[in-house]
Design a protein around this motif. Structure first.
Motif, mmCIF file in Angstrom:
data_model
loop_
_atom_site.group_PDB
_atom_site.id
_atom_site.type_symbol
_atom_site.label_atom_id
_atom_site.label_comp_id
_atom_site.label_asym_id
_atom_site.label_seq_id
_atom_site.Cartn_x
_atom_site.Cartn_y
_atom_site.Cartn_z
ATOM 1 N N UNK A 519 31.346 63.040 37.494
ATOM 2 C CA UNK A 519 31.467 62.616 35.863
ATOM 3 C C UNK A 519 30.852 64.912 35.498
ATOM 4 N N UNK A 520 30.113 65.303 35.811
ATOM 5 C CA UNK A 520 28.639 65.992 35.995
ATOM 6 C C UNK A 520 29.635 67.536 36.826
ATOM 7 N N UNK A 521 30.516 66.764 37.306
ATOM 8 C CA UNK A 521 31.360 68.455 38.049
ATOM 9 C C UNK A 521 30.591 68.859 39.113
ATOM 10 N N UNK A 522 29.571 68.070 39.583
ATOM 11 C CA UNK A 522 28.534 69.025 41.123
ATOM 12 C C UNK A 522 28.255 68.064 42.574
ATOM 13 N N UNK A 590 27.031 57.875 28.242
ATOM 14 C CA UNK A 590 26.541 56.879 28.731
ATOM 15 C C UNK A 590 27.831 56.519 29.522
ATOM 16 N N UNK A 591 27.797 56.293 31.263
ATOM 17 C CA UNK A 591 29.223 55.910 31.650
ATOM 18 C C UNK A 591 28.767 54.289 32.534
ATOM 19 N N UNK A 592 30.556 54.300 31.657
ATOM 20 C CA UNK A 592 30.026 52.495 32.263
ATOM 21 C C UNK A 592 31.009 52.426 33.677
ATOM 22 N N UNK A 593 30.323 51.846 34.624
ATOM 23 C CA UNK A 593 30.387 51.981 35.298
ATOM 24 C C UNK A 593 31.440 50.647 35.956
ATOM 25 N N UNK A 594 31.496 49.779 34.992
ATOM 26 C CA UNK A 594 32.237 48.595 35.748
ATOM 27 C C UNK A 594 33.832 48.975 35.682
ATOM 28 N N UNK A 595 33.435 49.902 34.074
ATOM 29 C CA UNK A 595 35.654 50.110 33.629
ATOM 30 C C UNK A 595 35.650 51.692 34.546
ATOM 31 N N UNK A 596 34.808 52.020 35.671
ATOM 32 C CA UNK A 596 35.065 53.610 35.488
ATOM 33 C C UNK A 596 36.226 53.327 36.785
#
Length: 630
Positions: A519-522, A590-596
């Motif tokens: 998501x950060x692009x690294x 915040x990134x929700x892993x459950x729905x990623x």
């Protein structure tokens, strides 16, 4: 004969025994240390346990047992382990005072330079006495003195303080010390000169442990530290089980709230006793914890945290009168609860951030707070991303056959000879081994993989010529310590199921980190900061070998201990840090892993040691050589 199952909390150890076995014998059999000074002769009453489930499956209480329980003022559902026999399945909780092994809890962490500016300050006043020509009210007399002596204006006064104000002023001959909170309210008035005695308590409410730091608010110095197992543990090992308890029981939230408030008050009493002061001399408390602990402490229904879209009741920091929530400090004292980031990233993570300050750095930092519920933050001064990974209790010893908390006798370090497959291990306190704690579990997984006993996919290699690898009841396992070496009289092993639990926990943490990087692009990070008491003891190379942390040079992995506790202390002594906390809590994305969309794929790849994609760990062979050369 059908056997009966017994589970011991909070360690989560379990076993099956013939009907009629005593609780103490079962505990000894599977390595749960219960104090039994008299050896089961019914004279000491030290082996008290709480029956959580299956009370109907126990032997009847005798008069001798009842007498000892009454003598020790035991409450409902208490039994003595030495004489209580079980004839069906039971769940038993072993209270702190009944445990033979004292748990080791890390209480110190990274130190941060900060300008001391607490919300609570004290001012000494010598007031002119009233007379017939000067009949100004007591409170207004104080306001005049504050304005003239210190330039302080527009403050109010707490109602409880106002009630005692007339007596205190006259009994002290109009010489008093006033305590002012946040430049706007008088929260205490004391007779005489007390301006140097300004105290606060910082509390880190962890899912498993609670730590309190009594602090001098003038100097920032820690005066005393105390810790305990979170008294909510009997109602669930993890966050979800406690939320479920609160939802399914009419008085569930009340019970959980009462337990944590009682625990904090006990810590308060303990640290004040050590420092030689009274609890009512403490003026403020700061609180950090994950979002569920935050809500339960404030007696806010946590059920909405468990369902999409996982919205908390409040994001920003909150202040509440200590007396309103039951914390027994000064009557007008304040409780400051730090802000939370999201439904599953709480005030404890905000505290970690203001302690480690990645938002002030240029380098790309990955901050991992390893616990029952792991929080991960990636970023620098430009941008911050966060997520929560359900690592579960496996890395803390639960759900592992011989897993235990970090107490005396716990195996904390393991090395395995790659040629003979013979282990060397170190225990806490150099005592005979009783089980394996979190750092030992990470070491075991890393070493088993490094020497080829466990394959990349986590399965045991059964083609090796060593008695250490065997199959018991259809399940492969590795023997770390033979029965005659241990304090429990049984072999201590790591099983195939244990490896699976470790894979699930590390897979969740690893997947979370890699999704944040994407998501950060690294493709890489400059530094990994490992927070949490458990994280402080992890061997860095072992963590790299199994892929618990992303691939970085070993010297770029930094363990900072209980950074959440440090953050709570910083908020106690610095209003600037409180401002930073509120600002950063809202800045983090915040990134929700459950729905990623990538989580399932990343998680399945991260289940491998160190990872299914070799390109993710280009230094892995180098790390294996470093371990082999140790």
């Amino acid at each position: 004969m059908e056997k009966c199952k017994i589970i011991f909390q909070p360690e989560g150890k379990r076993g099956e025994f013939p009907p009629g076995t005593t609780i103490l014998d079962a505990a000894r059999e599977i390595g749960v240390d219960i104090e039994a000074i008299c050896g089961g002769k019914l004279t000491c009453g030290k082996c008290q346990v709480v029956i959580e489930q299956g009370e109907e499956n126990l032997s009847q209480m005798t008069e001798d047992e009842r007498r000892l329980l009454d003598k020790r003022k035991a409450g409902k559902n208490y039994r003595l382990a030495c004489v209580t026999r079980f004839y069906g399945d039971v769940v038993v909780f072993v209270p702190e005072e009944s445990r033979g092994g004292e748990q080791i809890i890390l209480k110190e962490g990274v130190e941060v330079s900060v300008t001391i500016d607490p919300a609570v300050k004290k001012y000494y006043l010598e007031l002119p006495k009233p007379h017939l020509k000067d009949d100004l009210g007591d409170f207004e007399r104080i306001l005049n003195a504050l304005r003239e002596d210190y330039g302080i204006e527009n403050v109010d006064i707490d109602y409880e303080v106002l009630k005692k104000l007339p007596d205190v002023l006259r009994e002290s001959d109009w010489k008093v010390t006033v305590t002012i909170w946040n430049d706007r309210e008088i929260i205490d008035v004391e007779p005489g000169y007390k301006a140097e005695n300004v105290y606060g308590l910082a509390v880190d409410i962890g899912t498993t442990t609670v730590v309190g730091y009594l602090t001098d608010l003038r100097t920032g110095k820690i005066l005393a530290i105390d810790s305990m197992m979170n008294p909510q543990v009997p109602y669930g090992e993890d966050v979800m089980s406690r939320i479920t308890y609160a939802m399914q029981n009419p008085e569930g939230l009340e019970v959980l709230n009462k337990k944590i408030v009682e625990g904090i008050n006990q810590i308060l009493v303990n640290v004040c006793k050590e420092a030689g002061i009274k609890p009512e001399e403490v003026s403020e408390v700061t609180i950090v914890g994950n979002t569920a602990m935050h809500h339960i402490f404030l007696k806010i229904d946590p059920q909405y945290l468990a369902v999409a879209p996982y919205v908390p009741a409040i994001h920003r920091s909150h202040d509440v009168k200590a007396r309103d929530i039951g914390i027994k400090i000064a009557k007008g004292g304040n409780v400051h609860v730090l802000p939370i980031e999201a439904g599953w990233v709480g005030a404890d993570n905000v505290a970690v951030l203001i302690a480690t300050e990645p938002y002030k750095r240029d380098e790309m930092c990955l901050v991992i707070d390893i616990g029952t519920n792991g929080e991960i933050v990636l970023g620098n001064r430009e941008r911050l991303l966060s997520c929560s990974a359900a690592a579960g209790p496996a890395l803390e010893g639960a759900h592992i056959k011989h897993g235990m908390r970090a107490a005396t006798g716990a195996i904390e370090r393991i090395r395995i000879d790659p040629e003979t497959f013979e282990p060397e291990y170190k225990t806490i306190g150099n005592a005979p081994p009783r089980g394996i704690c979190g750092s030992g579990i990470i070491d075991a997984a890393a070493e088993l993989y490094r020497v080829g006993i466990v394959k990349k996919n986590g399965r045991f290699n059964l083609d090796l010529d060593t008695p250490r690898v065997r199959v018991v009841d259809g399940q492969p396992e590795y023997v770390i310590a033979w029965a005659n070496e241990t304090a429990i009289g049984h072999d201590i092993v790591i099983t195939q199921k244990d490896i699976r639990e470790i894979q699930l926990a590390k897979g969740a943490m690893c997947a979370g980190a890699h999704i944040l990087m994407k998501e950060m692009g690294v493709e890489s990070v400059d530094r990994v900061i490992v927070a949490g008491a458990f994280g402080n003891y992890i061997d860095k190379i072992s963590a790299l070998i199994i892929g618990l942390v992303p691939d970085v040079p070993v010297d770029r992995i930094e363990s900072v201990g209980n950074a959440a506790g440090v953050g709570a202390r910083l908020a106690l002594i610095s209003r600037e840090k409180r401002r930073e906390a509120n600002e950063i809590a809202r800045k983090v994305e915040h990134i929700k892993l459950a729905v990623h969309p990538d989580f399932e794929r990343e998680f399945s790849m991260a289940m491998y040691f160190p990872h299914m994609d070799k390109k993710r760990y280009p230094r892995h062979e180098e790390v294996l050589k470093v371990r082999g050369a140790e």
